[in-house]
Design an enzyme around this catalytic site. Structure first.
Site, short mmCIF file in Angstrom:
data_model
loop_
_atom_site.label_atom_id
_atom_site.label_comp_id
_atom_site.label_asym_id
_atom_site.label_seq_id
_atom_site.Cartn_x
_atom_site.Cartn_y
_atom_site.Cartn_z
N THR A 70 0.85 -1.18 0.00
CA THR A 70 0.00 0.00 0.00
C THR A 70 0.90 1.23 0.00
O THR A 70 2.12 1.13 -0.15
CB THR A 70 -0.94 0.00 1.22
OG1 THR A 70 -0.14 0.15 2.42
CG2 THR A 70 -1.72 -1.29 1.31
N ASN A 110 1.40 -3.25 -6.76
CA ASN A 110 0.87 -3.42 -5.40
C ASN A 110 1.06 -4.85 -4.89
O ASN A 110 0.59 -5.18 -3.81
CB ASN A 110 -0.61 -3.04 -5.34
CG ASN A 110 -1.51 -4.06 -6.03
OD1 ASN A 110 -1.12 -4.67 -7.02
ND2 ASN A 110 -2.71 -4.24 -5.50
N ASP A 129 -4.65 -3.40 -8.70
CA ASP A 129 -5.54 -2.29 -8.36
C ASP A 129 -6.50 -1.95 -9.51
O ASP A 129 -7.64 -1.55 -9.27
CB ASP A 129 -4.73 -1.05 -8.00
CG ASP A 129 -4.19 -1.08 -6.58
OD1 ASP A 129 -4.75 -1.84 -5.76
OD2 ASP A 129 -3.22 -0.36 -6.29
N GLY A 156 -1.84 10.28 -6.61
CA GLY A 156 -0.80 9.33 -6.22
C GLY A 156 -0.79 8.08 -7.08
O GLY A 156 -1.32 8.05 -8.19
N LYS A 199 4.11 1.59 -3.50
CA LYS A 199 3.73 1.01 -4.80
C LYS A 199 4.67 1.41 -5.93
O LYS A 199 4.75 0.72 -6.95
CB LYS A 199 2.30 1.41 -5.15
CG LYS A 199 1.26 0.82 -4.21
CD LYS A 199 -0.15 1.22 -4.62
CE LYS A 199 -1.19 0.66 -3.68
NZ LYS A 199 -2.57 1.01 -4.08
#
Length: 294
Positions: free
Chosen positions: A69, A94, A113, A137, A73
């Site tokens: 997390t 991830n 993700d 992000g 990443k």
């Protein structure tokens, strides 16, 4: 259960990040491995920026994989021996898999993700013509690719510091997506249409005046602690559809479990619908899950 689990002596897994105490990943993975009949353990460890290389370097041969997390990443990329095409495209991973090959440990990275966002939205039958992303992000990069997969060709992104959008702009250019970058403070008060994906940390979107333009508007708030978030409650009360951050957590975890058990994040698990239901039930979601595309 796979007929022959690769590297059967590698039984330890964990989620890393900072903060990490709130993570429900251990609950989800434990439910999945019980449903699959696999004797794997899954922990959580607080690992901050700049600490990942040392943590990975200390792992012994009992370790099978890691879920990553924020803020790890992107920091994991230099450590990887192999990457999936999606990781290469997005510059975000991830998931880290440790395999033994020719007497050495090989580190492979994947990104689950994107599917974590795509599958729940597809289950709603929602195909946006345009999308809005909040935040800039690593998860925003996955959200941008997910929006493209879902049919969006035009995306607006709102973030606190627009100077930090350069990687998203380059990604959008490579993907052929029209991207507009705006300061988060300029988020309009006008009702939002299509798909809105908030990649902001839990509670960070609570003060934003987000309102759906109709009952076909979807807010996907990837944060799940606390839940329901203020912004999700406001959106739902106005008649819009809301996807829980747990929906993403479950679906990205399924991709990770595929990768951890087979080395292929696209290879379906045995009786995957049953595994999905067990995972959803473990975090309080309906155990009757849609047969989401894989």
């Amino acid at each position: 259960m796979p007929a022959a689990l690769p590297d059967p002596d590698r039984t330890r897994l964990a989620v890393l990040g900072q903060p990490i105490d709130h993570s429900l990943s251990p609950t989800l993975h434990a439910a999945a491995y019980q449903a699959l009949g696999l004797d794997l353990t899954y922990e959580r460890h607080e690992v901050g920026s700049g600490e990942l290389e040392a943590f990975v370097g200390d792992l012994d041969s009992s370790w099978r994989g890691l879920s990553l997390t924020m803020p790890l990443k992107r920091e994991v990329l230099p450590l990887l021996d192999r990457t999936t095409p999606l990781v290469d495209e997005l510059g975000v991973a991830n998931t880290l898999l440790l395999r033994t090959e020719a007497g050495r440990t090989v580190l492979s990275g994947a990104n689950t993700d994107v599917d974590g966002i795509v599958r729940p939205v597809e289950a709603l039958g929602h195909v946006p013509g345009a999308a809005t992303i909040l935040g800039g992000g690593a998860t925003a990069a996955s959200a941008l690719f997910a929006a493209l997969r879902l049919g969006a060709s035009f995306v607006r992104v709102y973030l606190r510091d627009t100077t930090k959008a350069s990687e998203l702009v380059l990604l959008a250019t490579r993907l052929g997506v029209t991207l507009e970058v705006h300061p988060l403070a300029d988020l309009p008060d006008a009702p939002a249409s299509g798909l809105v994906i908030s990649t902001l940390p839990g509670g960070a979107a609570d003060t934003l005046q987000l309102h759906p333009s109709g009952d076909d508007a979807v807010l996907f708030d990837v944060a799940y602690d606390p839940w329901p978030s203020v912004v999700a409650e406001r959106w739902s009360a106005a008649g819009g559809r809301v996807l829980n951050g747990l929906d993403m957590l479950v679906e990205q975890a399924i991709g990770q479990i595929r990768f951890f058990t087979s080395g292929d994040a696209d290879l379906l698990l045995p009786d995957e619908a049953r595994v999905r239901d067990a995972m959803r039930a473990s975090v309080g979601l309906s155990a009757i899950s849609p047969q989401a595309p894989s």
